[in-house]
Design a protein around this motif. Structure first.
Motif, PDB file in Angstrom:
ATOM      1  N   TYR A 112     -36.464  26.585   4.882  1.00 30.80           N
ATOM      2  CA  TYR A 112     -35.361  26.089   5.350  1.00 30.80           C
ATOM      3  C   TYR A 112     -34.162  25.823   4.138  1.00 30.80           C
ATOM      4  CZ  TYR A 112     -37.556  26.145   9.742  1.00 30.80           C
ATOM      5  OH  TYR A 112     -38.148  26.302  10.922  1.00 30.80           O
ATOM      6  N   PRO A 113     -32.761  26.331   4.471  1.00 32.01           N
ATOM      7  CA  PRO A 113     -31.538  25.715   3.628  1.00 32.01           C
ATOM      8  C   PRO A 113     -31.853  24.688   3.021  1.00 32.01           C
ATOM      9  CG  PRO A 113     -30.891  26.986   5.356  1.00 32.01           C
ATOM     10  CD  PRO A 113     -32.266  26.796   6.021  1.00 32.01           C
ATOM     11  N   SER A 114     -32.292  23.302   3.748  1.00 31.99           N
ATOM     12  CA  SER A 114     -32.434  22.067   3.007  1.00 31.99           C
ATOM     13  C   SER A 114     -33.384  21.945   2.074  1.00 31.99           C
ATOM     14  CB  SER A 114     -32.669  21.197   4.156  1.00 31.99           C
ATOM     15  OG  SER A 114     -33.972  21.195   4.753  1.00 31.99           O
ATOM     16  N   GLN A 115     -34.209  23.092   2.027  1.00 29.52           N
ATOM     17  CA  GLN A 115     -35.306  22.864   0.863  1.00 29.52           C
ATOM     18  C   GLN A 115     -34.812  23.864  -0.426  1.00 29.52           C
ATOM     19  OE1 GLN A 115     -38.116  24.355   3.951  1.00 29.52           O
ATOM     20  NE2 GLN A 115     -39.606  23.411   2.704  1.00 29.52           N
ATOM     21  N   LEU A 116     -33.717  24.203  -0.181  1.00 33.33           N
ATOM     22  CA  LEU A 116     -33.037  25.314  -1.451  1.00 33.33           C
ATOM     23  C   LEU A 116     -32.032  24.524  -2.136  1.00 33.33           C
ATOM     24  CD1 LEU A 116     -32.613  28.482   0.401  1.00 33.33           C
ATOM     25  CD2 LEU A 116     -34.776  27.800  -0.585  1.00 33.33           C
ATOM     26  N   SER A 117     -31.854  24.676  -3.480  1.00 26.85           N
ATOM     27  CA  SER A 117     -30.835  24.273  -4.504  1.00 26.85           C
ATOM     28  C   SER A 117     -29.513  24.864  -4.217  1.00 26.85           C
ATOM     29  CB  SER A 117     -30.973  24.595  -5.755  1.00 26.85           C
ATOM     30  OG  SER A 117     -31.021  26.196  -6.088  1.00 26.85           O
ATOM     31  N   GLY A 118     -28.403  24.572  -4.462  1.00 24.55           N
ATOM     32  CA  GLY A 118     -27.214  25.152  -4.270  1.00 24.55           C
ATOM     33  C   GLY A 118     -27.057  26.554  -4.400  1.00 24.55           C
ATOM     34  N   GLY A 119     -27.617  26.951  -5.856  1.00 23.15           N
ATOM     35  CA  GLY A 119     -27.412  28.297  -6.289  1.00 23.15           C
ATOM     36  C   GLY A 119     -28.417  29.030  -5.425  1.00 23.15           C
ATOM     37  N   MET A 120     -29.584  28.653  -5.031  1.00 18.82           N
ATOM     38  CA  MET A 120     -30.296  29.400  -4.221  1.00 18.82           C
ATOM     39  C   MET A 120     -29.608  29.932  -2.743  1.00 18.82           C
ATOM     40  SD  MET A 120     -33.860  27.400  -5.196  1.00 18.82           S
ATOM     41  CE  MET A 120     -35.192  28.440  -4.256  1.00 18.82           C
ATOM     42  N   ARG A 121     -29.133  28.627  -2.203  1.00 13.85           N
ATOM     43  CA  ARG A 121     -28.426  28.998  -1.046  1.00 13.85           C
ATOM     44  C   ARG A 121     -27.455  29.940  -1.088  1.00 13.85           C
ATOM     45  NH1 ARG A 121     -28.549  24.179   2.752  1.00 13.85           N
ATOM     46  NH2 ARG A 121     -26.468  25.011   3.634  1.00 13.85           N
ATOM     47  N   GLN A 122     -26.477  30.033  -2.245  1.00  9.30           N
ATOM     48  CA  GLN A 122     -25.745  30.862  -2.163  1.00  9.30           C
ATOM     49  C   GLN A 122     -26.059  32.209  -2.423  1.00  9.30           C
ATOM     50  OE1 GLN A 122     -23.108  29.820  -1.340  1.00  9.30           O
ATOM     51  NE2 GLN A 122     -21.223  30.883  -2.156  1.00  9.30           N
ATOM     52  N   ARG A 123     -27.278  32.436  -3.055  1.00 12.06           N
ATOM     53  CA  ARG A 123     -28.155  33.542  -3.130  1.00 12.06           C
ATOM     54  C   ARG A 123     -28.562  34.191  -1.734  1.00 12.06           C
ATOM     55  NH1 ARG A 123     -32.693  33.388  -7.596  1.00 12.06           N
ATOM     56  NH2 ARG A 123     -32.215  31.075  -7.647  1.00 12.06           N
ATOM     57  N   VAL A 124     -28.948  33.248  -0.925  1.00 13.11           N
ATOM     58  CA  VAL A 124     -29.222  33.531   0.256  1.00 13.11           C
ATOM     59  C   VAL A 124     -28.161  34.228   1.297  1.00 13.11           C
ATOM     60  CG1 VAL A 124     -30.076  32.688   2.498  1.00 13.11           C
ATOM     61  CG2 VAL A 124     -31.230  32.111   0.349  1.00 13.11           C
ATOM     62  N   ALA A 125     -27.009  33.461   0.986  1.00 12.92           N
ATOM     63  CA  ALA A 125     -25.794  33.803   1.390  1.00 12.92           C
ATOM     64  C   ALA A 125     -25.341  35.399   1.178  1.00 12.92           C
ATOM     65  CB  ALA A 125     -24.646  32.954   1.587  1.00 12.92           C
ATOM     66  N   LEU A 126     -25.366  35.425  -0.044  1.00 18.77           N
ATOM     67  CA  LEU A 126     -25.145  36.914  -0.696  1.00 18.77           C
ATOM     68  C   LEU A 126     -26.088  38.159   0.030  1.00 18.77           C
ATOM     69  CD1 LEU A 126     -23.526  38.715  -2.500  1.00 18.77           C
ATOM     70  CD2 LEU A 126     -25.013  38.241  -4.355  1.00 18.77           C
ATOM     71  N   VAL A 127     -27.256  37.599   0.184  1.00 11.71           N
ATOM     72  CA  VAL A 127     -28.074  38.514   0.774  1.00 11.71           C
ATOM     73  C   VAL A 127     -27.846  39.054   2.224  1.00 11.71           C
ATOM     74  CG1 VAL A 127     -30.878  38.941   1.715  1.00 11.71           C
ATOM     75  CG2 VAL A 127     -29.974  37.894  -0.604  1.00 11.71           C
ATOM     76  N   ARG A 128     -27.620  37.679   3.133  1.00  8.13           N
ATOM     77  CA  ARG A 128     -26.865  37.761   4.423  1.00  8.13           C
ATOM     78  C   ARG A 128     -25.690  38.720   4.459  1.00  8.13           C
ATOM     79  NH1 ARG A 128     -24.854  32.499   6.647  1.00  8.13           N
ATOM     80  NH2 ARG A 128     -23.239  33.024   5.177  1.00  8.13           N
ATOM     81  N   THR A 129     -24.835  38.598   3.482  1.00  4.39           N
ATOM     82  CA  THR A 129     -23.639  39.575   3.574  1.00  4.39           C
ATOM     83  C   THR A 129     -23.973  40.796   3.352  1.00  4.39           C
ATOM     84  OG1 THR A 129     -22.551  37.673   2.520  1.00  4.39           O
ATOM     85  CG2 THR A 129     -21.347  39.634   2.599  1.00  4.39           C
TER      86      THR A 129
END
Length: 255
Positions: free
Chosen positions: A133-150
């Protein structure tokens, strides 16, 4: 003749309220060809994000026109993906469920498209986070997930509004490299708005320098081949990089 990916023809924007009106953009005109990576830079309040909102069809121009692949923009388009500074991940959904969210919204989610989203996640080094889940990720990892979604919806046009500005320098450089690697071989057009002059120089084919107020294009810079052909990290070591950075800095300082 191939149509421009984006064309602005003397587009303006004035925001109205009950008490006042604010002219955000003077008439601006520019063209971006399919497959180009173009950045808009400038001081705060010069209209950079307004340009993105016009291109995205989120707001209409007050006068003039914006064209997307030869057709007037009259609202949001499925040909566009938009990535913001905030990752906007849904904390109650797993990473896998987050990266396929755009596919669900557009009615595109199936075995093939979901598989492509997982492939992108793997390419960005996060295949192991699929069921986290997002709460388990660092800020950089969250932004990479957002990039994948995009990227998962495979847009023709990618709009980036300060997407890496909340990251530390090391994570920012890493994500720049990952973005360029993912874009290789794809004819995706990218429009980036950023305050980071290094980022604009390292990633772009062309840079529009904006000034304000109201916003207008002060200068157009074609990025030299030696920088464009380098990776974002190594581009910063090219002989022409620092002099161009200083030129842009002086230009911005005058806005």
């Amino acid at each position: 003749m191939t149509a421009c990916a984006i064309e602005a023809n003397r587009a303006t924007k004035t925001y109205l309220s009950r008490q006042d009106q604010v002219e955000a953009l003077e008439p601006i005109s520019f063209q971006i060809n399919p497959g180009e990576f173009v950045s808009f830079i400038g001081s705060s309040g010069c209209g950079k994000s307004t340009v993105l909102s016009l291109v995205a069809g989120l707001i209409p121009p007050t006068s003039g026109e914006i064209f997307l692949f030869g057709r007037p923009v009259d609202g949001p388009s499925d040909r566009i993906s938009y990535m913001l500074q905030q990752d906007c991940l849904l904390d109650w959904r797993t990473v896998e469920e987050n990266i396929t969210l755009g596919l669900e919204f557009r009615g595109l989610k199936n075995k093939k498209t979901a598989g492509h989203a997982r492939y992108l996640l793997q390419e960005l080094g996060l295949g192991h986070t699929l069921h986290q889940y997002p709460s388990q990720l660092s800020g950089g990892m969250r932004q990479r997930v957002a990039l994948v979604r995009t990227l998962a919806v495979q847009p023709e046009l990618l709009l980036l509004d300060e997407p890496f500005s909340a990251l530390d320098y090391q994570n920012k450089l890493h994500l720049e490299e990952l973005l360029v690697n993912v874009l290789k071989g794809q004819r995706m057009t990218v429009l980036l708005v950023t305050h980071d002059l290094e980022e604009a120089l390292a990633l772009s084919d062309r840079i529009y320098v904006m000034g304000g107020h109201p916003g207008h294009i002060r200068r157009t810079l074609e990025v030299p081949e030696e920088i464009r052909q380098a990776t974002p990290l190594s581009a910063r070591d090219r002989p022409s990089f620092r002099p161009l950075f200083n030129e842009l800095w002086k230009e911005i300082d005058q806005t």
